[in-house]
Design a protein around this motif. Structure first.
Motif, mmCIF file in Angstrom:
data_model
loop_
_atom_site.group_PDB
_atom_site.id
_atom_site.type_symbol
_atom_site.label_atom_id
_atom_site.label_comp_id
_atom_site.label_asym_id
_atom_site.label_seq_id
_atom_site.Cartn_x
_atom_site.Cartn_y
_atom_site.Cartn_z
ATOM 1 N N LEU A 22 0.858 -1.181 0.000
ATOM 2 C CA LEU A 22 0.000 0.000 0.000
ATOM 3 C C LEU A 22 0.896 1.234 0.000
ATOM 4 N N GLY A 23 0.774 2.048 -1.038
ATOM 5 C CA GLY A 23 1.565 3.272 -1.114
ATOM 6 C C GLY A 23 0.736 4.485 -0.718
ATOM 7 N N VAL A 24 1.397 5.476 -0.102
ATOM 8 C CA VAL A 24 0.707 6.698 0.325
ATOM 9 C C VAL A 24 1.599 7.911 0.062
ATOM 10 N N HIS A 25 1.021 8.956 -0.488
ATOM 11 C CA HIS A 25 1.714 10.252 -0.542
ATOM 12 C C HIS A 25 0.801 11.293 0.104
ATOM 13 N N LEU A 26 1.310 11.998 1.108
ATOM 14 C CA LEU A 26 0.490 12.953 1.869
ATOM 15 C C LEU A 26 0.286 14.260 1.115
ATOM 16 N N ARG A 27 1.162 14.497 0.116
ATOM 17 C CA ARG A 27 1.149 15.771 -0.612
ATOM 18 C C ARG A 27 1.088 16.945 0.369
ATOM 19 N N MET A 28 0.133 17.879 0.173
ATOM 20 C CA MET A 28 0.160 19.110 0.959
ATOM 21 C C MET A 28 -0.412 18.956 2.361
ATOM 22 N N THR A 29 -1.553 18.328 2.439
ATOM 23 C CA THR A 29 -2.302 18.371 3.699
ATOM 24 C C THR A 29 -2.775 17.001 4.179
ATOM 25 N N GLY A 30 -2.274 15.947 3.556
ATOM 26 C CA GLY A 30 -2.700 14.614 3.973
ATOM 27 C C GLY A 30 -2.208 14.263 5.372
ATOM 28 N N GLN A 31 -3.027 13.570 6.125
ATOM 29 C CA GLN A 31 -2.609 13.116 7.456
ATOM 30 C C GLN A 31 -3.345 11.841 7.831
ATOM 31 N N PHE A 32 -2.675 11.039 8.655
ATOM 32 C CA PHE A 32 -3.312 9.851 9.220
ATOM 33 C C PHE A 32 -3.793 10.170 10.628
ATOM 34 N N GLN A 33 -4.956 9.604 10.954
ATOM 35 C CA GLN A 33 -5.440 9.701 12.330
ATOM 36 C C GLN A 33 -5.647 8.286 12.857
ATOM 37 N N TRP A 34 -5.206 8.060 14.080
ATOM 38 C CA TRP A 34 -5.279 6.753 14.704
ATOM 39 C C TRP A 34 -6.325 6.815 15.814
ATOM 40 N N LEU A 35 -7.417 6.105 15.619
ATOM 41 C CA LEU A 35 -8.582 6.262 16.495
ATOM 42 C C LEU A 35 -9.098 4.928 17.001
ATOM 43 N N GLN A 36 -9.812 4.996 18.123
ATOM 44 C CA GLN A 36 -10.647 3.872 18.508
ATOM 45 C C GLN A 36 -11.823 3.827 17.545
ATOM 46 N N ARG A 37 -12.373 2.656 17.328
ATOM 47 C CA ARG A 37 -13.568 2.587 16.477
ATOM 48 C C ARG A 37 -14.685 3.397 17.099
ATOM 49 N N GLU A 38 -15.390 4.135 16.300
ATOM 50 C CA GLU A 38 -16.508 4.964 16.772
ATOM 51 C C GLU A 38 -16.050 6.083 17.704
ATOM 52 N N GLU A 39 -14.760 6.381 17.705
ATOM 53 C CA GLU A 39 -14.280 7.449 18.603
ATOM 54 C C GLU A 39 -14.885 8.793 18.214
#
Length: 282
Positions: free
Chosen positions: A77-94
């Motif tokens: 799986l490849g990812v490029h965040l470019r300008m404003t991309g971000q990952f968020q790590w959450l509990q389900r239904e958080e």
DNA sequence: CAGCTACCCTGGCCGC
DNA sequence: TGCGGCCAGGGTAGCT
């Protein structure tokens, strides 16, 4: 604007906080975010169903995750965040997805969410057996990593020999060196005392070595600080980095130089704003 | 073929 | 308060 240090900060977060992540369901909220298979978000989700994210590497500003199914390789799986991309790590239904949510990866207990205000960010599924760079074609054009032995003054001299384009433009060229963006280009040029307009081919070997060392130093500093405070960059926990407090010139046009007090300049080079000190940089 | 420019996108900011 | 216009910028397509 995530550059190498920010992308590396995200990579470390994915390794340390998320770890191995079993993908149950994938929800594509904006199909344009899926660069491969292009225009086929259903194919994307089907390919990932039942896969486990099993380790992340970085190349330039690209992130690539190994995929496994039942312990066996299952592509990437490849990812490029470019300008404003971000990952968020959450509990389900958080919390419900914000309007800029592009892709949601769900496991039984958690969610890894890809959020991107400007929608420049992209994700690629690379099938098992297909060369990664055949799908994520931008990888083929990348020059050496700034920390590698291949990136040295001799290499720069060879590559820039006879070139008239400004050294600033050359630094932003991912084919020359991978991972540098506007912030660290401006900062490293300041640290090396080189004007951004200087024709690349006329920078001496000695000054190129200064520039290489400055670039490595500023990138290391920023990685250590967890990325920059500038821009919309956020790590997995939603906090931003701490490098911005130390910025010498970036976005400081019109303000006094921290080193000599001269008013910093801002010019457009290669369609990008450049910030520099007319006294410290020659 | 090196090196430009336009384009993609959207929130934030400035001026009126 | 509201709106138009501009800016930020990574990478690529397409032009000179």
């Amino acid at each position: 604007m995530p550059e190498l240090p920010e992308v590396e900060t995200v990579r470390r977060g994915l390794e340390l906080q998320v770890g191995r992540f079993p993908i149950g369901e994938t929800i594509v909220c904006r199909s344009r975010a899926v660069a491969a298979p292009k225009g086929d978000p259903d194919g994307f989700t089907a390919a990932l169903r039942g896969c486990e994210l099993a380790g992340w590497r970085r190349r330039g500003k690209y992130l690539v995750a190994k995929l496994e199914r039942d312990g066996a390789p299952a592509g990437e799986l490849g990812v490029h965040l470019r300008m404003t991309g971000q990952f968020q790590w959450l509990q389900r239904e958080e919390r419900p997805p914000c309007p800029h949510t592009r892709v949601r990866f769900l496991s039984e207990k958690h969610e890894l969410r890809f959020v991107d205000v400007r929608s420049f960010g992209e994700l690629w599924f690379v099938p098992l057996g297909t060369p990664t760079e055949q799908v994520i074609t931008g990888l083929t054009r990348l020059g050496p990593e700034p920390f590698s032995d291949a990136f040295n003054a001799n290499y720069l001299r060879q590559r820039l020999k006879g070139s008239s384009r400004p050294i600033k433009n050359a630094l932003l060229d991912q084919a020359l060196v991978a991972g540098v963006g506007n912030i660290y280009a401006d900062e490293s040029l300041f640290m090396a005392g080189i004007r951004p307009h200087t024709p690349s081919g006329s920078v001496s070997a000695a000054r190129l070595e200064k520039l290489r060392a400055a670039l490595v130093k500023v990138l290391e500093l920023s990685i250590g600080a967890g990325g920059t405070t500038f821009s919309d960059f956020r790590d997995l926990t939603g906090t931003n980095g701490n490098y911005g407090g130390q910025a010498w010139v970036y976005r400081r046009g019109g303000e006094p130089c921290r080193q000599c007090g001269t008013i910093l300049r801002r010019d457009t080079l290669g369609g990008r704003s450049s910030h520099w000190c007319p006294s410290c940089q020659r």
